[in-house]
Design an enzyme around this catalytic site. Sequence first.
Site, PDB file in Angstrom:
ATOM      1  N   ASP A 104       7.697   0.353 -10.010  1.00 21.87           N
ATOM      2  CA  ASP A 104       6.440  -0.162 -10.551  1.00 21.87           C
ATOM      3  C   ASP A 104       6.047  -1.430  -9.803  1.00 21.87           C
ATOM      4  O   ASP A 104       6.872  -2.343  -9.621  1.00 21.87           O
ATOM      5  CB  ASP A 104       6.586  -0.460 -12.041  1.00 21.87           C
ATOM      6  CG  ASP A 104       5.250  -0.763 -12.692  1.00 21.87           C
ATOM      7  OD1 ASP A 104       4.489   0.183 -12.948  1.00 21.87           O
ATOM      8  OD2 ASP A 104       4.969  -1.953 -12.935  1.00 21.87           O
ATOM      9  N   ASN A 112      -5.986  -6.590  -8.702  1.00 17.23           N
ATOM     10  CA  ASN A 112      -7.312  -6.038  -9.004  1.00 17.23           C
ATOM     11  C   ASN A 112      -8.271  -7.120  -9.483  1.00 17.23           C
ATOM     12  O   ASN A 112      -9.453  -7.131  -9.126  1.00 17.23           O
ATOM     13  CB  ASN A 112      -7.196  -4.944 -10.064  1.00 17.23           C
ATOM     14  CG  ASN A 112      -6.646  -3.643  -9.503  1.00 17.23           C
ATOM     15  OD1 ASN A 112      -6.839  -3.324  -8.331  1.00 17.23           O
ATOM     16  ND2 ASN A 112      -5.944  -2.895 -10.336  1.00 17.23           N
ATOM     17  N   HIS A 117     -10.798  -3.693  -7.018  1.00 18.51           N
ATOM     18  CA  HIS A 117     -10.047  -2.440  -7.053  1.00 18.51           C
ATOM     19  C   HIS A 117      -9.885  -1.817  -5.665  1.00 18.51           C
ATOM     20  O   HIS A 117      -8.914  -1.106  -5.412  1.00 18.51           O
ATOM     21  CB  HIS A 117     -10.731  -1.450  -8.002  1.00 18.51           C
ATOM     22  CG  HIS A 117     -10.570  -1.810  -9.448  1.00 18.51           C
ATOM     23  ND1 HIS A 117      -9.442  -1.490 -10.173  1.00 18.51           N
ATOM     24  CD2 HIS A 117     -11.388  -2.489 -10.299  1.00 18.51           C
ATOM     25  CE1 HIS A 117      -9.575  -1.933 -11.414  1.00 18.51           C
ATOM     26  NE2 HIS A 117     -10.740  -2.550 -11.519  1.00 18.51           N
ATOM     27  N   ASP A 121      -6.375  -0.627  -4.272  1.00 18.20           N
ATOM     28  CA  ASP A 121      -6.029   0.673  -3.711  1.00 18.20           C
ATOM     29  C   ASP A 121      -5.301   0.513  -2.379  1.00 18.20           C
ATOM     30  O   ASP A 121      -4.355   1.253  -2.071  1.00 18.20           O
ATOM     31  CB  ASP A 121      -7.288   1.519  -3.503  1.00 18.20           C
ATOM     32  CG  ASP A 121      -7.887   1.993  -4.820  1.00 18.20           C
ATOM     33  OD1 ASP A 121      -7.193   1.912  -5.845  1.00 18.20           O
ATOM     34  OD2 ASP A 121      -9.041   2.458  -4.813  1.00 18.20           O
ATOM     35  N   GLU A 147       0.006   2.238 -10.910  1.00 15.37           N
ATOM     36  CA  GLU A 147       0.814   1.578  -9.881  1.00 15.37           C
ATOM     37  C   GLU A 147       2.286   1.972  -9.971  1.00 15.37           C
ATOM     38  O   GLU A 147       3.161   1.256  -9.484  1.00 15.37           O
ATOM     39  CB  GLU A 147       0.676   0.055  -9.998  1.00 15.37           C
ATOM     40  CG  GLU A 147       1.197  -0.533 -11.305  1.00 15.37           C
ATOM     41  CD  GLU A 147       0.156  -0.580 -12.413  1.00 15.37           C
ATOM     42  OE1 GLU A 147       0.343  -1.370 -13.367  1.00 15.37           O
ATOM     43  OE2 GLU A 147      -0.837   0.165 -12.333  1.00 15.37           O
TER      44      GLU A 147
END
Length: 240
Positions: A104, A112, A117, A121, A147
């Site tokens: 994680d 973000n 965002h 990404d 994530e």
Amino acid sequence: MFGTLACVLASLGLTWLMLLDLESELTPRILLASATLPILIGAPLFFYFSLKLRGLAIANMRLDRVARIDGLTACLNRRAFTARVNAWLQNPASPSCGALLMIDADNFKSINDLYGHENGDEALTIIARAIRSVLRSGDMVGRMGGEEFAVFLPGVTQHQAQIVAERIRMSVIVACFAPAGEAHPLSVSIGGAAFTETTSFTELFRIADQRLYGAKHAGRNAVVVADTMDHPRLVLKRIA
């Protein structure tokens, strides 16, 4: 080519049978015509159909890839990853040991929030590449959602799984992520479940997810790998 050849042979055979009892100077010409017509008509048709079939096969391959692969990170999606691991675990010929790692990204929401965002990404693709860079060809990596990633390591011991998990953690740390020219550190927390006996994906996921929570609770950017033998499965019985 083979389809056209079959048509020519069939045409010649049928024409020869029809002319078997006839003696005529036209017989060679008729046989030539019966061989030429299938070539003139059949070859273009078979070529056209072969192109259509090839295009259909390519389209099916692309659809299959879309159904299996996460479009952003190029990892297996959750469904495909789970199916492959389950198939491996249920195969009698598979080794009797292995490990599942749950990975994680740490503090991903802040990326973000700070950079948007789109840059988030990009961070996910960098993490995915960092994970794959230290894995063997037979290892499996999937994006489980958001994530969170998962890695299945066939045929490894708990100690070996711990080493691989540490390599993944370090690979992410040294990866370069610089949104808008500003360096931003990346890190991951990893929980793992190693097994040396028959088990299921559900059981491995449960233990690995618990260890991931432990790594997060310990301050993030950490690795915790447990053995399934240390976490026996609870069997609940209904009391009459």
